[in-house]
Scaffold this motif. Structure first.
Motif, PDB file in Angstrom:
ATOM      1  N   SER A  40      -8.115  -1.802  -0.674  1.00  0.00           N
ATOM      2  CA  SER A  40      -9.581  -2.318  -0.935  1.00  0.00           C
ATOM      3  C   SER A  40      -9.569  -3.445  -1.765  1.00  0.00           C
ATOM      4  O   SER A  40     -10.680  -4.591  -1.806  1.00  0.00           O
ATOM      5  N   HIS A  41      -8.715  -3.584  -2.701  1.00  0.00           N
ATOM      6  CA  HIS A  41      -8.807  -4.626  -3.953  1.00  0.00           C
ATOM      7  C   HIS A  41      -7.781  -5.964  -3.375  1.00  0.00           C
ATOM      8  O   HIS A  41      -7.960  -6.725  -4.063  1.00  0.00           O
ATOM      9  N   LEU A  42      -7.020  -5.816  -2.130  1.00  0.00           N
ATOM     10  CA  LEU A  42      -6.356  -7.157  -2.062  1.00  0.00           C
ATOM     11  C   LEU A  42      -7.217  -7.933  -1.417  1.00  0.00           C
ATOM     12  O   LEU A  42      -7.955  -7.560  -0.526  1.00  0.00           O
ATOM     13  N   PRO A  43      -7.045  -9.156  -1.474  1.00  0.00           N
ATOM     14  CA  PRO A  43      -7.850 -10.219  -0.947  1.00  0.00           C
ATOM     15  C   PRO A  43      -7.471 -10.444   0.482  1.00  0.00           C
ATOM     16  O   PRO A  43      -6.227 -10.190   0.944  1.00  0.00           O
ATOM     17  N   LEU A  77      -6.866   2.088  -2.904  1.00  0.00           N
ATOM     18  CA  LEU A  77      -7.546   1.108  -3.945  1.00  0.00           C
ATOM     19  C   LEU A  77      -6.983  -0.196  -3.640  1.00  0.00           C
ATOM     20  O   LEU A  77      -7.241  -1.146  -3.719  1.00  0.00           O
ATOM     21  N   GLN A 104       0.930  -1.386   0.035  1.00  0.00           N
ATOM     22  CA  GLN A 104      -0.064   0.057   0.014  1.00  0.00           C
ATOM     23  C   GLN A 104       0.887   1.287  -0.141  1.00  0.00           C
ATOM     24  O   GLN A 104       0.706   2.202  -0.714  1.00  0.00           O
TER      25      GLN A 104
END
Length: 178
Positions: A164-167, A161, A31
């Motif tokens: 929020s989009h990492l599993p 982003l 991040q």
């Protein structure tokens, strides 16, 4: 020299406090790295767009890193020197203004400490980072400010982003015998 160590320690503590912590170090650094890369790319493109001939990647990397360090110096100085000497009456006025502004904008109010730290970062951006960028890349001060604000906004968006989009971490379900 002792004052610089105190400022650096305060800046590191504020970084730990305000950057959302994640127990997985790889996710956290992804991040932060994604946000920093977005900042450097957008700042480089904007400075090149503003007509600076010397917006080379090495110089841009150095100035962006130094700029982020100087920007952290503002809140660190407020935390180290400003908040301990600020009278409670001033803090209550800042708290009241924050609540009024939050009510008008329909947002959650910030505590007085957060408002003063954000003000320290803003002053550091205006009086340290923008003049550094202006002198290094020979662009007008207002355009340097716009470039930094746009780059910081893109970096924050990129970091959010990625977050929020990492599993998420897989949860292990333990079944109880019985």
């Amino acid at each position: 020299m002792n004052g610089l160590q105190t400022l650096a320690s305060s800046a590191l503590n504020l970084f730990r406090e305000f950057v959302p912590g994640d127990p997985d170090a790889a996710r956290f650094w992804l991040q932060i790295g994604g946000g920093a890369l977005a900042l450097w790319i957008v700042l480089g493109i904007l400075l090149r767009f503003f007509g600076s001939e010397n917006a080379r990647p090495g110089l841009l990397f150095l100035v962006a890193t130094l700029g982020l360090t100087l920007m952290a110096a503002g809140p660190a100085a407020v935390e180290t020197y400003g908040l301990p000497s600020t009278p409670p009456a001033v803090l209550s006025v800042v708290e009241t203004v924050s609540q009024w502004a939050a009510h008008r904008a329909h947002l959650e109010p910030w505590p007085a400490r957060s408002v003063l730290l954000a003000g320290g970062m803003g002053l550091s951006l205006l009086f340290l980072v923008v003049p550094l960028t202006r002198l290094t890349f020979r662009v007008p001060g207002f355009l340097a400010l716009i470039a930094w604000l746009a780059a910081l906004a893109i970096a924050g968006t990129a970091s959010a982003l990625i977050r929020s989009h990492l599993p998420g971490k897989p949860r292990i379900q333990v079944s109880k015998p019985g």
